[in-house]
Design a protein around this motif. Sequence first.
Motif, PDB file in Angstrom:
ATOM      1  N   TYR A 141       0.847  -1.195   0.000  1.00 43.44           N
ATOM      2  CA  TYR A 141       0.000   0.000   0.000  1.00 43.44           C
ATOM      3  C   TYR A 141       0.881   1.244   0.000  1.00 43.44           C
ATOM      4  O   TYR A 141       2.054   1.200   0.367  1.00 43.44           O
ATOM      5  N   SER A 198      -4.051   0.585  -2.168  1.00 42.00           N
ATOM      6  CA  SER A 198      -3.474  -0.703  -1.774  1.00 42.00           C
ATOM      7  C   SER A 198      -3.542  -1.688  -2.922  1.00 42.00           C
ATOM      8  O   SER A 198      -4.262  -1.488  -3.897  1.00 42.00           O
ATOM      9  N   SER A 212      -4.079  -7.466   0.885  1.00 39.94           N
ATOM     10  CA  SER A 212      -3.486  -6.177   1.262  1.00 39.94           C
ATOM     11  C   SER A 212      -4.559  -5.172   1.662  1.00 39.94           C
ATOM     12  O   SER A 212      -4.246  -4.159   2.297  1.00 39.94           O
ATOM     13  N   LEU A 240      -4.294  -2.511   4.620  1.00 40.36           N
ATOM     14  CA  LEU A 240      -4.685  -1.113   4.503  1.00 40.36           C
ATOM     15  C   LEU A 240      -5.584  -0.697   5.664  1.00 40.36           C
ATOM     16  O   LEU A 240      -5.349   0.332   6.311  1.00 40.36           O
ATOM     17  N   GLY A 274       3.946  -1.465   4.500  1.00 38.30           N
ATOM     18  CA  GLY A 274       3.421  -1.165   3.174  1.00 38.30           C
ATOM     19  C   GLY A 274       4.431  -1.342   2.071  1.00 38.30           C
ATOM     20  O   GLY A 274       4.068  -1.562   0.911  1.00 38.30           O
ATOM     21  N   GLN A 321       4.488  -7.300  -3.221  1.00 38.14           N
ATOM     22  CA  GLN A 321       3.152  -7.848  -3.433  1.00 38.14           C
ATOM     23  C   GLN A 321       3.192  -9.345  -3.644  1.00 38.14           C
ATOM     24  O   GLN A 321       2.297 -10.074  -3.238  1.00 38.14           O
TER      25      GLN A 321
END
Length: 319
Positions: A151, A160, A165, A169, A198, A202
């Motif tokens: 994010y 995000s 995720s 967030l 954050g 990913q």
Amino acid sequence: MAGSSRHRVAVLALDQVQPMELGMPFQTFGMHERRYEVILCGRTAGPVETISGWPVVTPHGLDQVVTADTVIVPAYGGFQQDTPPDATDDVADALREAHARGARIATICTGAFALATTGLLDGKRATTHWLFTDELARRHPRIEVDPGVLYVDTGSLITSAGVASGIDLCLHLLRRDCGAATATAVARGIVAAPHRDGGQAQYVTHPAAPPDRSELSATLEWALHRLDAPLTVADLAAHAAVSERTFARTFTAQLGVSPIRWLTAARISRARELLETTDASVDHIGRACGLGTPANFRHHFRQATGTTPTDYRRTFSAR
């Protein structure tokens, strides 16, 4: 979040909304009803088709989006058209008006496409699901699209990545509003990771070499109970019974951050909880979390939170 009035969170369901992402804000903020009122909105009150093929009924329209304190736009399938049916002028106008009134706007996954149509993200960093970051950048070249993070928080605009995720967030927003202790308690209630930075990756491009995830998890748990010790990558590797080089490579592949960065984030997270829930001195907390001298503690804490340990305690300890 000061005062007795509750912070209103409007969750905006657009055409072909993703049911899982739609439910995340209700699950997280809804566990803290004393501080939050979470409402479901659409372009108008009434049924909205989900991407699963069945509708949800929204009790509120865009008029409630405009007056909310926080607006969350979950993932929706309509973004895939060049002119998404729900990213039309009325939605963009409502998001711009809400933001101009002081609301923060957060998106989960492809919800970023709706926010992008407002122009509010121009010149700013943003993210979305890694499968669609190229498309977001193509349609909106003025946005600095970051495909590799969970994010991005620019203050009043937060975007995000995909699916899980969205939980990160929501917990991040809880942490901003109510402190680390509250966010950790909610995370425990929904059986989620208390804090994923954050900046973590990913996804993992290639499978990691041994040790496997269970062995790595055991080492992480071991380290979390020894944050006061001067742990090194060599110490972590020894516990996992692999070479330091193999451990560092595996760790970064699986978590998206280096072991040292993870340790620092874990220590800051623990320090935040102690500042909120104990009367221990700032210097003692710094040492107890393995952050060394008071100057070193203040440096890392300010770098992570944007404030000093003393000011953080003043803000959150009474809550």
